[in-house]
Write a protein that holds these residues in place. Structure first.
Motif, mmCIF file in Angstrom:
data_model
loop_
_atom_site.group_PDB
_atom_site.id
_atom_site.type_symbol
_atom_site.label_atom_id
_atom_site.label_comp_id
_atom_site.label_asym_id
_atom_site.label_seq_id
_atom_site.Cartn_x
_atom_site.Cartn_y
_atom_site.Cartn_z
ATOM 1 N N HIS A 21 34.092 83.254 78.472
ATOM 2 C CA HIS A 21 34.008 83.056 79.704
ATOM 3 C C HIS A 21 35.479 83.139 80.367
ATOM 4 O O HIS A 21 36.452 82.676 79.870
ATOM 5 N N PRO A 22 35.490 83.245 81.616
ATOM 6 C CA PRO A 22 36.735 82.899 82.368
ATOM 7 C C PRO A 22 37.239 81.238 82.245
ATOM 8 O O PRO A 22 36.313 80.408 82.153
ATOM 9 N N ASP A 23 38.357 81.248 81.608
ATOM 10 C CA ASP A 23 39.216 79.952 81.479
ATOM 11 C C ASP A 23 39.176 79.874 79.779
ATOM 12 O O ASP A 23 40.025 78.784 79.570
ATOM 13 N N ASP A 24 38.392 80.457 78.975
ATOM 14 C CA ASP A 24 38.492 80.355 77.681
ATOM 15 C C ASP A 24 40.005 80.364 77.176
ATOM 16 O O ASP A 24 40.335 79.660 76.096
ATOM 17 N N GLU A 25 40.535 81.712 77.726
ATOM 18 C CA GLU A 25 41.716 82.015 77.246
ATOM 19 C C GLU A 25 42.972 81.013 77.592
ATOM 20 O O GLU A 25 43.779 80.746 76.672
ATOM 21 N N ALA A 26 42.782 80.393 78.523
ATOM 22 C CA ALA A 26 43.796 79.751 79.205
ATOM 23 C C ALA A 26 43.701 78.294 78.359
ATOM 24 O O ALA A 26 44.511 77.726 77.958
ATOM 25 N N LEU A 27 42.398 77.856 78.253
ATOM 26 C CA LEU A 27 42.234 76.458 77.593
ATOM 27 C C LEU A 27 42.474 76.724 75.950
ATOM 28 O O LEU A 27 43.201 75.426 75.528
ATOM 29 N N GLY A 28 42.088 77.762 75.307
ATOM 30 C CA GLY A 28 42.187 77.909 73.773
ATOM 31 C C GLY A 28 43.750 78.344 73.528
ATOM 32 O O GLY A 28 44.095 77.842 72.319
ATOM 33 N N CYS A 29 44.129 79.204 74.204
ATOM 34 C CA CYS A 29 45.475 80.032 73.812
ATOM 35 C C CYS A 29 46.471 80.417 74.899
ATOM 36 O O CYS A 29 47.419 81.309 74.750
ATOM 37 N N GLY A 30 46.409 79.553 75.830
ATOM 38 C CA GLY A 30 47.268 79.952 76.985
ATOM 39 C C GLY A 30 48.942 79.609 76.457
ATOM 40 O O GLY A 30 49.685 80.530 77.156
ATOM 41 N N ALA A 31 49.160 78.905 75.981
ATOM 42 C CA ALA A 31 50.390 78.587 75.404
ATOM 43 C C ALA A 31 50.999 79.793 74.540
ATOM 44 O O ALA A 31 52.044 80.384 74.648
ATOM 45 N N LEU A 124 39.980 85.419 69.348
ATOM 46 C CA LEU A 124 38.826 85.514 69.520
ATOM 47 C C LEU A 124 38.236 84.013 69.054
ATOM 48 O O LEU A 124 38.589 83.588 68.303
ATOM 49 N N PRO A 125 37.198 83.340 70.199
ATOM 50 C CA PRO A 125 36.997 82.241 69.835
ATOM 51 C C PRO A 125 36.231 82.135 68.245
ATOM 52 O O PRO A 125 35.551 83.012 67.959
ATOM 53 N N TRP A 126 36.702 80.964 67.660
ATOM 54 C CA TRP A 126 36.259 80.802 66.337
ATOM 55 C C TRP A 126 34.770 80.928 66.057
ATOM 56 O O TRP A 126 34.156 80.657 67.105
ATOM 57 N N GLN A 127 34.313 81.543 64.900
ATOM 58 C CA GLN A 127 32.903 81.777 64.832
ATOM 59 C C GLN A 127 31.789 80.806 65.176
ATOM 60 O O GLN A 127 30.882 81.046 65.354
ATOM 61 N N ARG A 128 32.435 79.556 64.747
ATOM 62 C CA ARG A 128 31.734 78.493 65.054
ATOM 63 C C ARG A 128 32.040 77.466 66.129
ATOM 64 O O ARG A 128 31.826 76.330 65.978
ATOM 65 N N ARG A 183 53.772 74.029 81.143
ATOM 66 C CA ARG A 183 53.652 74.040 82.533
ATOM 67 C C ARG A 183 52.753 75.151 82.659
ATOM 68 O O ARG A 183 51.971 75.231 83.836
ATOM 69 N N THR A 184 53.097 76.345 82.216
ATOM 70 C CA THR A 184 52.459 77.508 82.296
ATOM 71 C C THR A 184 50.899 77.608 82.032
ATOM 72 O O THR A 184 50.030 77.886 82.722
ATOM 73 N N LYS A 185 50.703 77.056 81.052
ATOM 74 C CA LYS A 185 49.638 76.779 80.517
ATOM 75 C C LYS A 185 48.399 75.823 81.473
ATOM 76 O O LYS A 185 47.441 76.083 81.673
ATOM 77 N N ALA A 186 49.371 74.879 82.038
ATOM 78 C CA ALA A 186 48.647 73.830 82.944
ATOM 79 C C ALA A 186 48.262 74.752 84.437
ATOM 80 O O ALA A 186 47.022 74.551 84.762
ATOM 81 N N ALA A 187 49.082 75.341 84.563
ATOM 82 C CA ALA A 187 49.015 76.376 85.744
ATOM 83 C C ALA A 187 47.952 77.444 85.627
ATOM 84 O O ALA A 187 47.045 77.617 86.789
ATOM 85 N N ALA A 188 47.925 78.039 84.554
ATOM 86 C CA ALA A 188 46.575 78.952 84.145
ATOM 87 C C ALA A 188 45.321 78.269 84.062
ATOM 88 O O ALA A 188 44.447 78.766 84.723
ATOM 89 N N ILE A 189 45.201 77.060 83.507
ATOM 90 C CA ILE A 189 43.971 76.187 83.666
ATOM 91 C C ILE A 189 43.558 75.965 85.177
ATOM 92 O O ILE A 189 42.346 76.016 85.665
ATOM 93 N N ALA A 190 44.575 75.537 85.913
ATOM 94 C CA ALA A 190 44.506 75.011 87.247
ATOM 95 C C ALA A 190 43.868 76.204 88.190
ATOM 96 O O ALA A 190 43.366 76.142 89.207
ATOM 97 N N ALA A 191 44.255 77.517 87.618
ATOM 98 C CA ALA A 191 43.691 78.507 88.480
ATOM 99 C C ALA A 191 42.136 78.734 88.501
ATOM 100 O O ALA A 191 41.560 79.175 89.489
ATOM 101 N N HIS A 192 41.441 77.852 87.691
ATOM 102 C CA HIS A 192 40.110 77.931 87.345
ATOM 103 C C HIS A 192 39.357 76.686 88.309
ATOM 104 O O HIS A 192 38.804 75.860 87.826
ATOM 105 N N ARG A 193 39.510 76.752 89.691
ATOM 106 C CA ARG A 193 39.211 75.697 90.506
ATOM 107 C C ARG A 193 37.519 75.387 90.440
ATOM 108 O O ARG A 193 36.983 74.260 90.777
ATOM 109 N N SER A 194 36.703 76.521 90.143
ATOM 110 C CA SER A 194 35.496 76.356 90.491
ATOM 111 C C SER A 194 35.024 75.502 89.017
ATOM 112 O O SER A 194 33.730 75.124 89.192
ATOM 113 N N GLN A 195 35.585 75.519 88.072
ATOM 114 C CA GLN A 195 35.427 74.590 86.987
ATOM 115 C C GLN A 195 36.026 73.176 87.014
ATOM 116 O O GLN A 195 35.856 72.231 86.108
ATOM 117 N N LEU A 196 36.841 73.074 88.070
ATOM 118 C CA LEU A 196 37.564 71.812 88.241
ATOM 119 C C LEU A 196 37.140 70.908 89.520
ATOM 120 O O LEU A 196 37.902 70.136 89.906
#
Length: 232
Positions: A21-31, A124-128, A183-196
């Motif tokens: 989904h959009p935002d998984d990469e920012a949340l999980g491995c943005g840094a 890739l998100p962990w299998q479980r 800071r970069t990871k926070a800005a990437a997450i913040a880009a997903h306004r539809s989820q916030l």
């Protein structure tokens, strides 16, 4: 379970980050993505689903409009991390129903995307990881290319049961400190306004909790390296 620190300098590119989904990469491995880009590693991104199921009751954002918005947000978040639109691909598979897509169809679509820049490593998100789309992605994506995979956590820390975590003989746990790239990871997450909280007309729609965002920004990011493969 014991863990070791992940050194991005040991990871060769091209690195592909796969997001169900959009935002998984920012949340999980943005840094980690920001660190890889900063050191000059070639990074690509692949979005599996259209992201259009997060607010099924919204009249303001019916599915087609929401999917278009989420794709725009995804690309904006990637640019914050340093990944250009030219190094991204989106498959548009059904959000919330990835398991209903024949696995061979997913594998074929992923393989076509990977041919743009054959990956040396796939994130890739962990299998479980406890979301059905994340779990449905693991095997079809791994089958698309014979290359090492690191599983990353999106929901595991907050929602995972004991059985969802890798057992000792299954995978090595790696951690990555988010502090230098917070800071970069926070800005990437913040880009997903539809989820916030942007969408106000669907009270039952999905919103990222403050706790989840805080957990993503506090870290560390978690990665799982299945035994029997190397990522260096």
């Amino acid at each position: 379970m014991e863990s070791v620190a992940l050194n991005p300098a040991t990871l060769s590119g091209p690195v592909w980050v796969v997001a169900p989904h959009p935002d998984d990469e920012a949340l999980g491995c943005g840094a980690l993505l920001a660190a890889l880009v900063a050191q000059g590693t070639e990074v690509w991104a692949l979005l599996l689903t259209d992201g259009g199921f997060s607010h099924p009751g919204s009249r303001t954002y019916p599915r087609v409009r929401l999917a278009a918005l989420r794709l725009e947000e995804w690309r904006r978040g990637l640019q914050v991390l340093g990944i250009s639109p030219e190094r991204s691909a989106a498959l548009g598979l059904p959000d919330g129903a990835l398991a209903a897509v024949p696995p061979e169809q997913v594998t074929a679509a992923v393989r076509r995307a990977f041919q743009l820049a054959p990956p040396a490593l796939v994130l890739l998100p962990w299998q479980r990881d406890p979301h059905p789309d994340h779990r449905a992605a693991w095997e079809p994506v791994r089958a698309a290319w014979n290359t090492p995979v690191l599983g990353y956590s999106v929901w595991l820390t907050g929602r995972g049961a004991a059985a969802d975590w890798p057992v000792a003989a299954e995978a090595q746990v790696l951690t990555f400190d988010v502090t230098p790239h917070r800071r970069t990871k926070a800005a990437a997450i913040a880009a997903h306004r539809s989820q916030l909280g942007l969408i106000q007309d669907d009270p039952s729609g999905f919103t990222l909790s403050a706790e989840m965002v805080d957990r993503a920004l506090t870290g560390p990011e978690l990665y799982f390296r299945p035994y029997g493969q190397s990522v260096d």
